[in-house]
Scaffold this active site. Structure first.
Site, PDB file in Angstrom:
ATOM      1  CG  ASP A  24      -3.690   7.435 -12.867  1.00  0.00           C
ATOM      2  OD1 ASP A  24      -2.979   8.675 -13.508  1.00  0.00           O
ATOM      3  OD2 ASP A  24      -4.913   7.520 -13.073  1.00  0.00           O
ATOM      4  CG  HIS A  45      -7.344  10.444 -14.984  1.00  0.00           C
ATOM      5  ND1 HIS A  45      -6.012   9.614 -14.870  1.00  0.00           N
ATOM      6  CD2 HIS A  45      -7.208  10.895 -16.194  1.00  0.00           C
ATOM      7  CE1 HIS A  45      -5.315   9.798 -15.865  1.00  0.00           C
ATOM      8  NE2 HIS A  45      -6.182  10.581 -16.941  1.00  0.00           N
TER       9      HIS A  45
HETATM   10  P1  NAI Z   1      -6.791  11.504 -30.091  1.00  0.00           P
HETATM   11  O1  NAI Z   1      -7.270  13.050 -30.228  1.00  0.00           O
HETATM   12  O2  NAI Z   1      -6.006  10.827 -30.652  1.00  0.00           O
HETATM   13  O3  NAI Z   1      -8.476  10.722 -30.215  1.00  0.00           O
HETATM   14  C1  NAI Z   1      -9.593  11.240 -29.747  1.00  0.00           C
HETATM   15  C2  NAI Z   1     -10.838  10.803 -31.010  1.00  0.00           C
HETATM   16  O4  NAI Z   1     -11.992  10.997 -30.174  1.00  0.00           O
HETATM   17  C3  NAI Z   1     -10.266  11.550 -32.275  1.00  0.00           C
HETATM   18  O5  NAI Z   1     -10.644  10.383 -33.378  1.00  0.00           O
HETATM   19  C4  NAI Z   1     -11.668  12.214 -32.303  1.00  0.00           C
HETATM   20  O6  NAI Z   1     -12.383  12.673 -33.589  1.00  0.00           O
HETATM   21  C5  NAI Z   1     -12.684  11.608 -31.472  1.00  0.00           C
HETATM   22  N1  NAI Z   1     -13.800  12.289 -31.119  1.00  0.00           N
HETATM   23  C6  NAI Z   1     -13.887  13.415 -30.614  1.00  0.00           C
HETATM   24  N2  NAI Z   1     -15.168  13.858 -30.015  1.00  0.00           N
HETATM   25  C7  NAI Z   1     -15.896  12.667 -30.282  1.00  0.00           C
HETATM   26  C8  NAI Z   1     -17.385  12.202 -30.140  1.00  0.00           C
HETATM   27  N3  NAI Z   1     -18.323  13.245 -29.902  1.00  0.00           N
HETATM   28  N4  NAI Z   1     -17.655  10.964 -30.644  1.00  0.00           N
HETATM   29  C9  NAI Z   1     -16.800  10.127 -31.041  1.00  0.00           C
HETATM   30  N5  NAI Z   1     -15.572  10.339 -31.314  1.00  0.00           N
HETATM   31  C10 NAI Z   1     -15.156  11.467 -30.920  1.00  0.00           C
HETATM   32  O7  NAI Z   1      -7.069  11.211 -28.422  1.00  0.00           O
HETATM   33  P2  NAI Z   1      -6.527   9.919 -27.510  1.00  0.00           P
HETATM   34  O8  NAI Z   1      -4.900  10.206 -27.262  1.00  0.00           O
HETATM   35  O9  NAI Z   1      -6.881   8.635 -28.175  1.00  0.00           O
HETATM   36  O10 NAI Z   1      -7.156  10.210 -25.969  1.00  0.00           O
HETATM   37  C11 NAI Z   1      -8.382  10.186 -26.007  1.00  0.00           C
HETATM   38  C12 NAI Z   1      -8.870  10.779 -24.555  1.00  0.00           C
HETATM   39  O11 NAI Z   1      -8.350   9.938 -23.527  1.00  0.00           O
HETATM   40  C13 NAI Z   1      -8.616  12.244 -24.450  1.00  0.00           C
HETATM   41  O12 NAI Z   1      -9.736  12.879 -23.855  1.00  0.00           O
HETATM   42  C14 NAI Z   1      -7.495  11.840 -23.383  1.00  0.00           C
HETATM   43  O13 NAI Z   1      -7.163  13.187 -22.428  1.00  0.00           O
HETATM   44  C15 NAI Z   1      -7.970  10.762 -22.614  1.00  0.00           C
HETATM   45  N6  NAI Z   1      -6.899  10.004 -21.944  1.00  0.00           N
HETATM   46  C16 NAI Z   1      -7.347   9.452 -20.634  1.00  0.00           C
HETATM   47  C17 NAI Z   1      -6.545   8.801 -19.613  1.00  0.00           C
HETATM   48  C18 NAI Z   1      -6.858   8.263 -18.386  1.00  0.00           C
HETATM   49  O14 NAI Z   1      -6.095   7.446 -17.811  1.00  0.00           O
HETATM   50  N7  NAI Z   1      -8.247   8.384 -18.048  1.00  0.00           N
HETATM   51  C19 NAI Z   1      -5.046   8.598 -20.083  1.00  0.00           C
HETATM   52  C20 NAI Z   1      -4.723   8.926 -21.525  1.00  0.00           C
HETATM   53  C21 NAI Z   1      -5.510   9.870 -22.267  1.00  0.00           C
END
Ligand code: NAI
Length: 328
Positions: A159, A187
């Site tokens: 952000d 966030h």
């Molecule tokens: P993605 O869906 O591509 O990858 C998430 C991965 O986490 C998947 O491989 C899934 O199998 C794994 N996963 C789910 N539960 C798990 C657990 N208990 N232990 C280990 N691995 C687990 O998602 P992406 O795009 O990589 O995003 C990840 C997170 O980051 C989402 O929650 C998204 O909302 C968040 N995010 C946060 C931002 C921020 O600024 N704080 C910015 C963009 C995304």
């Protein structure tokens, strides 16, 4: 060369990790003289694609990357960890209420907090990226009582980077000429992106922009809604820019901030600026010797006070919901 440190990335088979892992392996976060062992945690069903990521990491042929262990076992992942990027989370699915999302995620972060408590180093630095990031970080810290709560942070750096880029574009300057934009709060779309203390080439941003209505209106809303705008266009949430921001956050935490410059991080509130304690709130901080200090004494005007109250309320509600899920 120093001894290798163990770095955990959860959600290692996901989108953000795919961009983040190269930055870690190439030394852009912990430095060229700091070898790293990567511990890649994901769910059992993701072990096959994760194996492909491990192959690609090998094929990078980068000297500071030592051991890479893919696993679905938190004990193996968090063993002796010095830094943890908690990226993995349950994604929001169609028709899912924010409450359902929160309930699924706080359970994940309880388990990871307990694993950090048992297996990680006591000085481990934890960055929670997975949403709802602030409340996940609070829960994680709660279940890791042997690790100082200062070691748990949530990511609002994306952000901040977005806000800096929008201001630079409006002012027609290079993005690194804009400093000290603040992200206050959660966030989420209640965050308050605040340009009132920002500077551009040593001049105050509000004076340079000379349009308070824009700064309090279009600017704030653009940053609050930027994540949703990326999803609408890409059909996937921000990944490259999120990984870059995670790298920025951890690099600054390990190496410190530059003189006269502050950055925003979600940290456990100590009551600064009248923000209630025991929520993870994004504040402006400076960092020295791997320790952050919340910047004190900034003037908070009436407009800012209203915005802070909204995001505080949301975080208090999230905390109440999280507790009702974990301690019904
Ligand atoms: P993605 O869906 O591509 O990858 C998430 C991965 O986490 C998947 O491989 C899934 O199998 C794994 N996963 C789910 N539960 C798990 C657990 N208990 N232990 C280990 N691995 C687990 O998602 P992406 O795009 O990589 O995003 C990840 C997170 O980051 C989402 O929650 C998204 O909302 C968040 N995010 C946060 C931002 C921020 O600024 N704080 C910015 C963009 C995304």
């Amino acid at each position: 060369m120093s001894e290798p440190i163990n770095v955990v990335v959860t959600g290692a088979a996901g989108q953000i990790a795919y961009s983040l892992l190269y930055q870690l392996a190439s030394g852009s976060v912990f430095g060229q003289n700091q070898p790293i062992n990567l511990r890649l945690l994901d769910l059992p069903f993701a072990m096959e694609p994760l194996q492909g990521v491990v192959m690609e990491l090998e094929d990078l042929a980068l000297p500071i990357l030592r051991e890479v262990i893919p696993t679905s076992d938190p004990e193996i992942a968090f063993k002796d960890a010095s830094a943890a990027f908690l990226v993995g989370a349950m994604p929001r699915k169609e028709g899912m209420e924010r409450k359902d999302l929160l309930s699924a995620n706080v359970k994940i972060f309880k388990v990871q907090g307990e694993a950090l408590d048992k297996f990680a180093r006591k000085d481990v630095k934890v960055l929670v990226v997975g949403n709802p990031a602030n409340t996940n970080a609070l829960i994680c810290s709660h279940y890791a009582p042997s690790i100082p709560k200062e070691n748990f942070t949530a990511m609002t750096r994306l952000d901040q980077n977005r806000a800096q880029a929008v201001l630079a574009s409006r002012l027609g300057v290079q993005v690194d000429k804009v400093k000290n934009v603040i992200i206050w709060g959660n966030h989420s779309s209640t965050q308050y992106p605040d340009a009132s203390h920002a500077i551009v080439n040593d001049q105050s941003v509000p004076i340079a922009v000379n349009d308070d209505a824009w700064l309090n209106g279009v600017f704030v809303e653009t940053i609050q809604k930027r994540g949703a705008a990326v999803i609408a266009a890409r059909k996937n949430s921000s990944a490259m820019s999120a990984a870059n921001a995670a790298a920025d956050h951890m690099r600054d935490w390990f190496n410190g901030t530059k003189p006269g410059q502050f950055i925003s991080m979600g940290v456990v509130s100590d009551g600064s600026y009248g923000i209630p304690k025991d929520i993870v709130f994004s504040f402006p901080v400076t960092i020295k010797d791997k320790t952050y200090t919340i910047v004190q004494g900034l003037e908070i005007n009436d407009f800012a006070k209203t915005k802070l109250a909204i995001t505080v309320k949301e975080l208090e509600d999230e905390r109440t919901e999280a507790h009702s899920v974990l301690m019904p």
